[in-house]
Design a protein around this motif. Structure first.
Motif, mmCIF file in Angstrom:
data_model
loop_
_atom_site.group_PDB
_atom_site.id
_atom_site.type_symbol
_atom_site.label_atom_id
_atom_site.label_comp_id
_atom_site.label_asym_id
_atom_site.label_seq_id
_atom_site.Cartn_x
_atom_site.Cartn_y
_atom_site.Cartn_z
ATOM 1 N N ARG A 217 7.070 -12.753 -1.897
ATOM 2 C CA ARG A 217 6.365 -11.777 -1.000
ATOM 3 C C ARG A 217 5.791 -10.696 -1.522
ATOM 4 N NH1 ARG A 217 8.731 -8.897 4.380
ATOM 5 N NH2 ARG A 217 9.783 -7.753 2.897
ATOM 6 N N PHE A 218 4.577 -10.188 -1.348
ATOM 7 C CA PHE A 218 4.048 -8.985 -1.654
ATOM 8 C C PHE A 218 3.806 -8.098 -0.577
ATOM 9 C CE2 PHE A 218 2.659 -11.489 -5.205
ATOM 10 C CZ PHE A 218 2.216 -10.681 -6.245
ATOM 11 N N VAL A 219 4.160 -6.899 -0.846
ATOM 12 C CA VAL A 219 4.059 -5.814 0.157
ATOM 13 C C VAL A 219 3.153 -4.893 -0.070
ATOM 14 C CG1 VAL A 219 5.687 -4.101 1.516
ATOM 15 C CG2 VAL A 219 6.769 -6.139 0.770
ATOM 16 N N PHE A 220 2.159 -4.725 0.786
ATOM 17 C CA PHE A 220 0.976 -3.835 0.373
ATOM 18 C C PHE A 220 1.350 -2.571 1.318
ATOM 19 C CE2 PHE A 220 -0.941 -8.016 -0.748
ATOM 20 C CZ PHE A 220 -1.677 -7.930 -1.618
ATOM 21 N N VAL A 221 1.292 -1.534 0.609
ATOM 22 C CA VAL A 221 1.503 -0.469 1.219
ATOM 23 C C VAL A 221 0.122 0.566 1.222
ATOM 24 C CG1 VAL A 221 2.809 2.048 1.096
ATOM 25 C CG2 VAL A 221 3.943 -0.092 0.367
ATOM 26 N N LEU A 222 -0.502 0.703 2.168
ATOM 27 C CA LEU A 222 -1.952 1.332 2.364
ATOM 28 C C LEU A 222 -1.688 2.734 2.637
ATOM 29 C CD1 LEU A 222 -3.865 -1.353 4.348
ATOM 30 C CD2 LEU A 222 -3.163 -1.483 1.926
ATOM 31 N N LEU A 223 -2.463 3.529 1.650
ATOM 32 C CA LEU A 223 -2.250 5.096 1.915
ATOM 33 C C LEU A 223 -3.731 5.339 2.652
ATOM 34 C CD1 LEU A 223 -1.168 6.256 -1.560
ATOM 35 C CD2 LEU A 223 0.016 5.384 0.271
ATOM 36 N N GLU A 224 -3.721 6.501 3.208
ATOM 37 C CA GLU A 224 -4.920 6.706 3.952
ATOM 38 C C GLU A 224 -6.007 7.193 2.914
ATOM 39 O OE1 GLU A 224 -7.046 7.611 7.279
ATOM 40 O OE2 GLU A 224 -4.923 7.241 7.134
ATOM 41 N N ALA A 225 -7.117 6.553 3.445
ATOM 42 C CA ALA A 225 -8.345 6.538 2.577
ATOM 43 C C ALA A 225 -8.284 5.621 1.409
ATOM 44 C CB ALA A 225 -8.883 7.939 2.324
ATOM 45 N N PHE A 226 -7.535 4.474 1.363
ATOM 46 C CA PHE A 226 -7.366 3.680 0.438
ATOM 47 C C PHE A 226 -8.811 2.872 -0.123
ATOM 48 C CE2 PHE A 226 -6.837 0.925 4.088
ATOM 49 C CZ PHE A 226 -7.451 -0.256 3.683
ATOM 50 N N SER A 227 -8.771 2.514 -1.051
ATOM 51 C CA SER A 227 -9.888 1.583 -1.697
ATOM 52 C C SER A 227 -9.817 0.170 -1.027
ATOM 53 C CB SER A 227 -9.953 1.578 -3.216
ATOM 54 O OG SER A 227 -11.031 0.437 -3.432
ATOM 55 N N LEU A 228 -10.759 -0.082 -0.115
ATOM 56 C CA LEU A 228 -10.739 -1.520 0.494
ATOM 57 C C LEU A 228 -10.983 -2.538 -0.659
ATOM 58 C CD1 LEU A 228 -10.833 -3.213 2.843
ATOM 59 C CD2 LEU A 228 -13.221 -2.768 3.176
ATOM 60 N N LEU A 229 -11.987 -2.210 -1.629
ATOM 61 C CA LEU A 229 -12.260 -3.509 -2.588
ATOM 62 C C LEU A 229 -10.993 -3.681 -3.389
ATOM 63 C CD1 LEU A 229 -14.224 -5.075 -4.326
ATOM 64 C CD2 LEU A 229 -14.651 -3.267 -5.563
ATOM 65 N N VAL B 31 3.581 -1.878 -12.451
ATOM 66 C CA VAL B 31 1.977 -2.257 -12.664
ATOM 67 C C VAL B 31 1.167 -1.088 -12.102
ATOM 68 C CG1 VAL B 31 0.676 -4.096 -11.966
ATOM 69 C CG2 VAL B 31 3.164 -4.514 -12.448
ATOM 70 N N THR B 32 0.258 -1.148 -12.874
ATOM 71 C CA THR B 32 -0.764 -0.265 -12.416
ATOM 72 C C THR B 32 -2.191 -0.687 -12.719
ATOM 73 O OG1 THR B 32 -0.770 0.914 -14.331
ATOM 74 C CG2 THR B 32 0.128 2.164 -12.660
ATOM 75 N N THR B 33 -3.155 -0.477 -12.012
ATOM 76 C CA THR B 33 -4.509 -0.704 -12.028
ATOM 77 C C THR B 33 -5.511 0.267 -12.068
ATOM 78 O OG1 THR B 33 -5.456 -1.257 -9.851
ATOM 79 C CG2 THR B 33 -3.966 -2.944 -10.841
ATOM 80 N N ALA B 34 -6.884 0.148 -12.543
ATOM 81 C CA ALA B 34 -7.735 1.126 -12.609
ATOM 82 C C ALA B 34 -8.788 1.029 -11.323
ATOM 83 C CB ALA B 34 -8.834 0.790 -13.752
ATOM 84 N N GLY B 35 -8.623 0.149 -10.352
ATOM 85 C CA GLY B 35 -9.236 0.103 -9.088
ATOM 86 C C GLY B 35 -10.453 -0.918 -9.352
ATOM 87 N N GLY B 36 -11.119 -1.019 -8.183
ATOM 88 C CA GLY B 36 -12.109 -2.077 -7.970
ATOM 89 C C GLY B 36 -11.891 -3.551 -8.266
ATOM 90 N N ASP C 169 -8.498 -4.943 -22.120
ATOM 91 C CA ASP C 169 -9.945 -4.692 -22.071
ATOM 92 C C ASP C 169 -9.992 -2.978 -21.320
ATOM 93 O OD1 ASP C 169 -11.664 -6.941 -22.508
ATOM 94 O OD2 ASP C 169 -10.120 -8.066 -21.275
ATOM 95 N N THR C 170 -10.924 -2.477 -21.758
ATOM 96 C CA THR C 170 -10.869 -0.986 -21.126
ATOM 97 C C THR C 170 -11.857 -1.001 -19.828
ATOM 98 O OG1 THR C 170 -12.760 -0.641 -22.350
ATOM 99 C CG2 THR C 170 -10.638 0.017 -23.433
ATOM 100 N N GLN C 171 -11.689 -0.149 -18.768
ATOM 101 C CA GLN C 171 -12.255 -0.154 -17.629
ATOM 102 C C GLN C 171 -13.701 0.337 -17.439
ATOM 103 O OE1 GLN C 171 -10.561 3.356 -14.967
ATOM 104 N NE2 GLN C 171 -9.100 3.055 -16.489
ATOM 105 N N ARG C 172 -13.978 1.118 -18.632
ATOM 106 C CA ARG C 172 -15.333 1.598 -18.554
ATOM 107 C C ARG C 172 -16.396 0.960 -19.473
ATOM 108 N NH1 ARG C 172 -16.462 7.845 -18.417
ATOM 109 N NH2 ARG C 172 -18.182 7.249 -17.472
ATOM 110 N N LEU C 173 -17.821 1.018 -19.186
ATOM 111 C CA LEU C 173 -18.468 0.512 -20.319
ATOM 112 C C LEU C 173 -18.464 1.100 -21.621
ATOM 113 C CD1 LEU C 173 -21.605 -0.016 -17.804
ATOM 114 C CD2 LEU C 173 -19.951 -1.488 -18.240
#
Length: 334
Positions: free
Chosen positions: A19-31, A169-174, A211-215
């Motif tokens: 089970r994954f529990v997603f905690v959504l914060l206000e103004a979260f990134s939908l993508l 665990v952390t991610t850069a987004g997108g 892999d790095t997040q920026r071009l």
């Protein structure tokens, strides 16, 4: 899409779905959120059984809004979880305001159970505020890296698209949520299922934590000139103590005049001007994302005096650092 699903390795029927529990914060990134949860849904479909389950919670347990304004009905409020749950906090814009005292208290309590905790997009900030990334490797969206590194110097911040360090665990987004989920699926169920999920997502270039997040600099500036790229990399790595054009030129085996011509030809500005723009961009990020004083922002961006910083800032952004911070605070309160 074809409905035919390849046969995968079988699992005993008593296996419970993770089970994954997603905690959504206000103004979260939908993508970031959608990429993660869709990966789990597709994994269930391609495995022909429910290997993953999920629950979506948040403060108040009612309606939460993503950064584009759309509202989402939550399954529940912040609640007690089990040690086997994987918690992924989903952040977005205005992460400092979204990281409330109640959230921090809840995250710290749940962390004591030893479960896996993650932050998608900017939510690594919430984990760091809770003290849960101290001494660990982590990442966050590139736009927040300057402010994060200033505030959380005990965290080993990287530029990776995602980081797994023990049970953090952390991610850069997108789309980096996809890369993370494919890695977790491969760890749980094998590479075969992860690859099938990637195919369904039309995701042909799976990235790793290396892999790095920026071009790359050449891709970002649209110029493939090795010496120019090296100079820009040196500039980006030395914002607090800027390097003189003569030393930059010497480090790449050029004269100062040759370096000037190189920047004029490819970027239509002098090395000094380009460097100044990099420093001012970092300063703007710090003003908007931290509580650092204006003088400390100036020092962190290589300005010897607040007056010189203010003059340069006004010339570039047509406002002063003080007004910039004030107008940003006003926008957040609306």
């Amino acid at each position: 899409m074809s409905q035919q699903k390849p046969a995968l390795r079988t699992h005993p029927p008593e296996d419970k779905p993770k089970r994954f529990v997603f905690v959504l914060l206000e103004a979260f990134s939908l993508l970031s959120f959608a990429a993660a949860i869709e990966s789990l849904r597709i994994a269930n479909r391609m495995a022909n059984r429910k290997v993953y389950d999920w629950r979506i919670i948040g403060e108040g347990g009612d309606i939460i809004h993503c950064s584009s304004g759309s509202g989402f009905k939550l399954d529940g409020d912040l609640e007690d979880l089990t040690r086997d749950d994987v918690v992924l906090i989903c952040g977005g814009i205005n992460i400092q305001d979204a990281t409330t005292k109640r959230l921090l208290g809840w995250v710290r309590r749940e962390a004591r159970k030893g479960l896996m905790l993650g932050g998608l997009c900017t939510a690594g900030y919430a984990l760091a505020r809770a003290g849960l990334l101290d001494g660990k490797r982590a990442t966050i969206h590139w736009e927040n890296q300057d402010s994060f590194s200033e505030e959380f110097q005990e965290v080993d911040l990287t530029k990776s698209v995602f980081v797994i360090d023990g049970n953090r665990v952390t991610t850069a987004g997108g789309t980096s949520s996809i890369d993370l989920m494919l890695k977790l699926i491969a760890n749980d169920q094998g590479e075969e299922l992860a690859n099938l999920v990637a195919d369904q997502l039309i995701y042909s270039s799976i990235r790793t934590d290396q892999d790095t997040q920026r071009l790359s600099v050449p891709t970002r500036i649209g110029v493939r000139h090795p010496k120019l790229s090296k100079v820009i990399q040196m500039m980006e790595s030395n914002i607090e103590e800027p390097i003189s054009p003569s030393i930059l030129a010497k480090n790449v085996g050029m004269s100062t005049r040759q370096l000037e011509r190189l920047f004029r030809r490819y970027l239509n500005r002098s090395p000094k001007r380009y460097y100044m723009e990099l420093r001012l961009q970092k300063a703007r990020n710090l003003l908007m994302q931290t509580d650092m004083s204006v003088i400390n922002v100036a020092l962190a961006c290589g300005f010897a005096s607040p007056s010189h910083f203010s003059k340069c800032y006004r010339s570039h952004y047509d406002t002063t650092p003080y007004r910039e911070r004030g107008s940003h605070a006003t926008r957040l309160s609306v």
